[in-house]
Write a protein that holds these residues in place. Structure first.
Motif, PDB file in Angstrom:
ATOM      1  N   PRO A 634       0.839  -1.209   0.000  1.00 26.80           N
ATOM      2  CA  PRO A 634       0.000   0.000   0.000  1.00 26.80           C
ATOM      3  C   PRO A 634       0.866   1.248   0.000  1.00 26.80           C
ATOM      4  N   ASP A 635       0.227   2.372  -0.286  1.00 26.21           N
ATOM      5  CA  ASP A 635       0.970   3.635  -0.367  1.00 26.21           C
ATOM      6  C   ASP A 635       1.050   4.362   0.967  1.00 26.21           C
ATOM      7  N   SER A 636      -0.026   4.281   1.746  1.00 27.07           N
ATOM      8  CA  SER A 636      -0.097   5.063   2.976  1.00 27.07           C
ATOM      9  C   SER A 636      -0.080   4.157   4.191  1.00 27.07           C
ATOM     10  N   LEU A 637       0.898   4.359   5.062  1.00 24.21           N
ATOM     11  CA  LEU A 637       0.993   3.554   6.266  1.00 24.21           C
ATOM     12  C   LEU A 637      -0.166   3.859   7.211  1.00 24.21           C
ATOM     13  N   VAL A 638      -0.586   5.120   7.260  1.00 20.95           N
ATOM     14  CA  VAL A 638      -1.703   5.490   8.136  1.00 20.95           C
ATOM     15  C   VAL A 638      -2.976   4.771   7.699  1.00 20.95           C
ATOM     16  N   GLN A 639      -3.271   4.826   6.394  1.00 20.58           N
ATOM     17  CA  GLN A 639      -4.475   4.169   5.885  1.00 20.58           C
ATOM     18  C   GLN A 639      -4.380   2.652   6.015  1.00 20.58           C
ATOM     19  N   PHE A 640      -3.205   2.117   5.778  1.00 24.03           N
ATOM     20  CA  PHE A 640      -3.023   0.672   5.896  1.00 24.03           C
ATOM     21  C   PHE A 640      -3.225   0.221   7.343  1.00 24.03           C
ATOM     22  N   THR A 641      -2.706   0.976   8.277  1.00 22.15           N
ATOM     23  CA  THR A 641      -2.878   0.638   9.691  1.00 22.15           C
ATOM     24  C   THR A 641      -4.347   0.641  10.063  1.00 22.15           C
ATOM     25  N   ASP A 642      -5.071   1.640   9.596  1.00 17.69           N
ATOM     26  CA  ASP A 642      -6.507   1.718   9.878  1.00 17.69           C
ATOM     27  C   ASP A 642      -7.236   0.528   9.251  1.00 17.69           C
ATOM     28  N   TRP A 643      -6.891   0.202   8.002  1.00 15.27           N
ATOM     29  CA  TRP A 643      -7.522  -0.939   7.312  1.00 15.27           C
ATOM     30  C   TRP A 643      -7.236  -2.247   8.048  1.00 15.27           C
ATOM     31  N   SER A 738       6.848  20.577  -2.094  1.00 15.84           N
ATOM     32  CA  SER A 738       6.197  19.693  -1.129  1.00 15.84           C
ATOM     33  C   SER A 738       4.678  19.773  -1.154  1.00 15.84           C
ATOM     34  N   VAL A 739       4.111  20.790  -1.814  1.00 16.27           N
ATOM     35  CA  VAL A 739       2.644  20.882  -1.851  1.00 16.27           C
ATOM     36  C   VAL A 739       2.061  20.034  -2.980  1.00 16.27           C
ATOM     37  N   ALA A 740       2.883  19.549  -3.880  1.00 19.13           N
ATOM     38  CA  ALA A 740       2.380  18.729  -4.994  1.00 19.13           C
ATOM     39  C   ALA A 740       1.884  17.380  -4.469  1.00 19.13           C
ATOM     40  N   PRO A 741       0.725  16.885  -4.955  1.00 17.43           N
ATOM     41  CA  PRO A 741       0.215  15.568  -4.532  1.00 17.43           C
ATOM     42  C   PRO A 741       1.221  14.435  -4.752  1.00 17.43           C
ATOM     43  N   ALA A 742       1.936  14.464  -5.864  1.00 17.55           N
ATOM     44  CA  ALA A 742       2.912  13.420  -6.141  1.00 17.55           C
ATOM     45  C   ALA A 742       4.035  13.431  -5.104  1.00 17.55           C
ATOM     46  N   TYR A 743       4.416  14.623  -4.666  1.00 21.71           N
ATOM     47  CA  TYR A 743       5.462  14.769  -3.653  1.00 21.71           C
ATOM     48  C   TYR A 743       4.982  14.193  -2.324  1.00 21.71           C
ATOM     49  N   GLN A 744       3.723  14.521  -1.963  1.00 20.23           N
ATOM     50  CA  GLN A 744       3.144  14.003  -0.722  1.00 20.23           C
ATOM     51  C   GLN A 744       3.035  12.471  -0.756  1.00 20.23           C
ATOM     52  N   LEU A 745       2.598  11.959  -1.935  1.00 19.05           N
ATOM     53  CA  LEU A 745       2.451  10.507  -2.078  1.00 19.05           C
ATOM     54  C   LEU A 745       3.805   9.819  -1.921  1.00 19.05           C
ATOM     55  N   ARG A 746       4.839  10.403  -2.505  1.00 17.42           N
ATOM     56  CA  ARG A 746       6.155   9.778  -2.416  1.00 17.42           C
ATOM     57  C   ARG A 746       6.659   9.744  -0.986  1.00 17.42           C
ATOM     58  N   LYS A 747       6.386  10.807  -0.223  1.00 20.16           N
ATOM     59  CA  LYS A 747       6.775  10.808   1.182  1.00 20.16           C
ATOM     60  C   LYS A 747       6.061   9.682   1.937  1.00 20.16           C
ATOM     61  N   GLN A 748       4.750   9.511   1.622  1.00 21.41           N
ATOM     62  CA  GLN A 748       3.998   8.428   2.249  1.00 21.41           C
ATOM     63  C   GLN A 748       4.567   7.062   1.859  1.00 21.41           C
ATOM     64  N   GLN A 749       4.894   6.926   0.571  1.00 27.73           N
ATOM     65  CA  GLN A 749       5.422   5.651   0.088  1.00 27.73           C
ATOM     66  C   GLN A 749       6.754   5.313   0.741  1.00 27.73           C
ATOM     67  N   ILE A 750       7.590   6.292   0.915  1.00 20.11           N
ATOM     68  CA  ILE A 750       8.889   6.048   1.553  1.00 20.11           C
ATOM     69  C   ILE A 750       8.693   5.587   2.991  1.00 20.11           C
ATOM     70  N   GLU A 751       7.811   6.289   3.695  1.00 19.57           N
ATOM     71  CA  GLU A 751       7.526   5.906   5.083  1.00 19.57           C
ATOM     72  C   GLU A 751       6.928   4.501   5.142  1.00 19.57           C
ATOM     73  N   THR A 752       5.979   4.218   4.237  1.00 18.25           N
ATOM     74  CA  THR A 752       5.299   2.918   4.214  1.00 18.25           C
ATOM     75  C   THR A 752       6.272   1.803   3.855  1.00 18.25           C
ATOM     76  N   GLN A 753       7.074   2.038   2.804  1.00 19.15           N
ATOM     77  CA  GLN A 753       8.002   1.008   2.353  1.00 19.15           C
ATOM     78  C   GLN A 753       9.101   0.747   3.376  1.00 19.15           C
ATOM     79  N   GLU A 754       9.511   1.757   4.083  1.00 23.02           N
ATOM     80  CA  GLU A 754      10.503   1.547   5.127  1.00 23.02           C
ATOM     81  C   GLU A 754       9.973   0.586   6.184  1.00 23.02           C
ATOM     82  N   LYS A 755       8.682   0.770   6.536  1.00 21.63           N
ATOM     83  CA  LYS A 755       8.075  -0.064   7.567  1.00 21.63           C
ATOM     84  C   LYS A 755       7.737  -1.455   7.047  1.00 21.63           C
ATOM     85  N   LEU A 756       7.166  -1.524   5.842  1.00 19.91           N
ATOM     86  CA  LEU A 756       6.611  -2.783   5.353  1.00 19.91           C
ATOM     87  C   LEU A 756       7.606  -3.617   4.545  1.00 19.91           C
TER      88      LEU A 756
END
Length: 781
Positions: A634-643, A738-756
């Protein structure tokens, strides 16, 4: 958690240390065995000793059976008058042993006797009118049924009106209208008061033999043991004594044919127990009647010719192998029907086929009941015939005979008991049959999702399991219906050495570790559980029976596993950078967090595979159950945790496949961002389809990073993209990247991939289990 197959029911603890010690000392047993005796109602030294010492006095007077005197009188008259007598048997293990006893008894008394075992395919079950007519034409004046007859009204009525008397000896369920026979010898005859109602067919035949011979014929006890165990009747009261005594006779090898069968079965010169009958001898005797003609089994049991016995035994063994192959073939077709949407919605199953071998339909029905928990009828015919024949098997909560017997006029032939029936029905009547069975399930409040109960005799520690304790438990046998093999929940520190065994790796072997010893455990047909036990070795709970295993002259305790429970959810770490077809073959729900990943893999996914495709931007709130496999990351660790906190899986396998690795690529540096921006500001038009490799080479920026920055610039309206061409927009509005959606998504992906993707396996599984059990667990953990 890994759910159990059964509802574990621990026997109520009625024991006290003083009581256990008293019975253990009085009976010279281990405390483990003494505790089982107490929980089963043998709670005084006197009761325990009586149970442990089968007494010949437990054999009841055969003349207490209904019509026994009439049966003996008629048979003796036929012997004196040299009348032609036929013993009419049945084609299962109970039937062929019954036939053998009755035939040999009458032969010993000098009767003019022969036997007949019906052909399952030509004659069907029980009395056959055409065969009865043939007997009458051949001058037979007395027919004695064994293990059948109480449902043979029409053939028996024909026999009586045409000068042939019929003596019925049977133990099956009694119909409302009984046949007009000369005598009906049956342990549950209405109004009669025989002390024990659960004799098998061979038990009733043995009683008739005892009455005719005016003694207990001990030479028949081996046959009584085989028929009684094979027919799954109660192993209490006199059946317990008969089987215990019969096992001794069987082990002594007095019967030539049985010696030959023991040899081909790998049991030669061994002490035979009830399990050897139930899993080795009875299935082989049954196989002959299922595949060919069971008269061959009677021939084996009655012969005195060792060479002949060896030939027949080898053929029976080969027939049994053929039977196994047929069962597998038919079952594989039948289970597909059981899984259709219509059948999945039903509480019961009526499965039909074309050309399925009639002889294995009962076994297939049993396997379907085991697989689905539903009462099941399996019927088959051919394309030309209008009749379908088959067998049914049930669960404890539904009396299958009673459920179907109320519509007896629906069937061409019908018979059976609580757990099993046999029937013939017209093809056009099958829809009505389905309604009748389903209505019976509704009336019984049958719920196939409710687990079948499993009585557990006690909880013991792995360190308590000794050779001596297991030998003591064996004294509580013979085990079977109403006296089951003791089941224990085994307390251990953890499981170790988990591995798959067998030619197809479909069995499971592991060890349960105590403080002082480890005990081997075998779980047949459960090889798939290996990764679950490996994932949570300290959370595994096991129920099983205790046995001795001798290998190379060393005897050790062994647990035969009945059921496994894992208190936590097993997380199976299969993280990968490559997906293969082999990953999509198990009975699992495959979860995709990206629709694009699912679309790419559709060729791997067979139609019957269950799939859950979640929304790319936010996972669905749907709660999934069973075995889950998380295919992509998944892309978002927050959303994945909730799911994750909303799911209720039995087990979860994680692949976390990720094609674009944001964690390794990282975020662009200020220098990289400025370099790319200046490049596009100074180049009015770039054709990415043709020029991208050149731009990468010119800027010395990784291709994926360049594509990412172009996407960010596009979202911030620094550039525009049309038909694959990128052009700079003059005087863009200044904005942070940093305000671009793609930039925000990549930050989420990095955080998520580091954990998962890059956490240690133990850390990942611990974190995911916490998320599954506590909604407050999350990213901060």
């Amino acid at each position: 958690m890994l759910k159990p197959k059964y509802q574990w029911q621990l026997s109520s603890e009625k024991t006290s240390p003083v009581q256990i010690k008293a019975i253990a000392e009085a009976c010279q047993l281990s405390e483990v065995a003494a505790k089982v005796l107490i929980n089963r109602g043998y709670d005084t030294p006197e009761k325990a000793k009586t149970f442990l010492t089968p007494d010949p006095q437990s054999i009841h007077d055969p003349f207490l059976l209904h019509d026994m005197q009439k049966a003996v009188d008629r048979i003796q008259t036929a012997i004196v008058n040299n009348e032609k007598i036929i013993v009419y048997g049945d084609y299962d293990a109970d039937g062929v042993t019954s036939t053998t006893i009755m035939f040999e008894t009458l032969n010993e008394l000098g009767a003019n006797v022969d036997y007949f075992v019906p052909d399952r395919f030509k004659d069907g079950y029980g009395p056959n009118l055409d065969e009865y007519k043939q007997f009458i034409e051949n001058g037979v004046t007395l027919l004695v049924t064994v293990d059948n007859g109480v449902a043979g009204n029409e053939p028996i009525e024909y026999a009586v009106t045409h000068g042939m008397d019929v003596v019925v000896t049977d133990h099956h369920e009694l119909p409302e209208t009984l046949p007009n026979a000369t005598a009906i010898v049956h342990p549950r005859y209405p109004g009669a008061h025989y002390p024990f109602s659960d004799l098998s067919g061979v038990g009733v035949a043995f009683k008739v033999a005892s009455a005719l011979l005016d003694e207990v014929p001990e030479e028949f006890l081996d046959l009584v043991a085989i028929g009684t165990v094979g027919d799954l009747v109660s192993l209490t009261d006199e059946n317990r004594f008969l089987v215990a005594s019969g096992l001794k006779v069987l082990s002594e090898g007095q019967r030539v044919g049985l010696n030959a069968l023991l040899k081909v079965s790998g049991l030669e010169n061994q002490q035979i127990n009830e399990q050897d009958i139930g899993f080795t001898l009875a299935p082989r005797l049954n196989a002959v009647g299922r595949i060919g003609n069971a008269g061959e089994a009677v021939e084996l049991l009655t012969t005195f010719d060792e060479e002949k016995a060896e030939l027949i035994a080898k053929h029976i063994d080969s027939v049994n192998d053929q039977r196994k192959q047929l069962v597998d073939t038919v079952y594989n077709e039948a289970i597909l029907q059981a899984k259709t949407p219509d059948n999945l919605a039903q509480k019961t199953l009526v499965i039909t086929g074309i050309g399925w071998h009639q002889g294995v339909l009962g076994i297939v029905a049993s396997r379907l009941v085991e697989a689905t928990g539903k009462p099941t009828l399996v019927l088959s015919g051919n394309t030309e015939a209008d009749d379908l024949k088959g067998s049914g098997r049930s669960v404890d909560a539904l009396n299958l005979f009673e459920a179907l017997n109320v519509n007896r006029q629906l069937y061409v032939n019908f018979g059976g008991h609580h757990m099993a029936v046999g029937l013939t029905i017209k093809r056009e009547k099958v829809p009505e049959l389905r309604k009748i069975l389903e209505n019976a399930a509704e009336t019984a409040n049958l719920d196939e999702n409710k687990l079948a109960p499993l009585t557990i005799d006690g909880v013991i520690k792995a360190d308590q399991i000794t050779v001596a304790a297991i030998k003591d438990l064996a004294n509580l046998g013979p085990f079977g219906t109403d006296n089951p093999t003791p089941e224990f929940e085994i307390e251990s520190e953890k499981v170790t050495n988990v591995k798959q065994i067998g030619a197809n790796q479909d069995h499971l072997k592991f060890q349960l570790s105590g403080k002082d010893q480890t005990i081997d455990a075998i779980d047949f047909k459960q090889g798939r559980l290996m990764p679950y036990l490996q994932a949570l070795p300290e959370d595994v709970r096991v129920v099983g029976t205790l046995e001795l295993n001798t290998w190379r002259n060393q005897t050790k305790p062994q647990i035969m596993v009945k059921d496994v429970l894992i208190d936590a959810v097993p997380i199976i770490d299969r993280r990968t950078t490559k997906l293969t077809v082999e990953m999509f073959k198990s009975q699992t729900t495959y979860v995709f967090f990206h629709k694009k990943t699912y679309e790419k893999l559709q060729a791997y996914l067979k139609p019957e595979i269950q799939v859950a495709v979640l929304d790319d931007s936010e996972p669905s709130n749907i709660s999934l159950e069973g075995n889950l496999a998380l295919v992509d990351c998944p892309d978002s660790l927050v959303q994945f945790t909730d799911w994750l906190s909303k799911q209720n899986p039995d087990a979860m396998t994680v692949y976390f496949y990720q094609q674009n690795n944001a964690y390794l690529d990282g975020m662009p540096t200020r220098e990289q961002s400025a370099k790319v921006f200046k490049f596009f500001a100074s180049h009015s038009d770039i054709d990415l389809k043709k020029q991208l490799p050149d731009v990468v080479k010119h800027l010395h920026v990784d291709r994926s990073m360049l594509v990412f920055l172009i996407q960010v610039f596009f979202e911030l309206k620094f550039v525009k993209i049309e038909s694959g061409r990128v052009s700079y927009i003059s005087n863009p509005k200044p904005q942070k990247l940093s305000v671009a959606p793609a930039y925000q998504l990549r930050k989420q992906q990095i955080e998520t991939q580091e954990k998962l993707l890059y956490s240690k396996s133990a850390d990942l599984t611990t974190w995911m289990q916490a998320c599954l059990t506590d909604k407050n667990k999350g990213v901060a953990d």
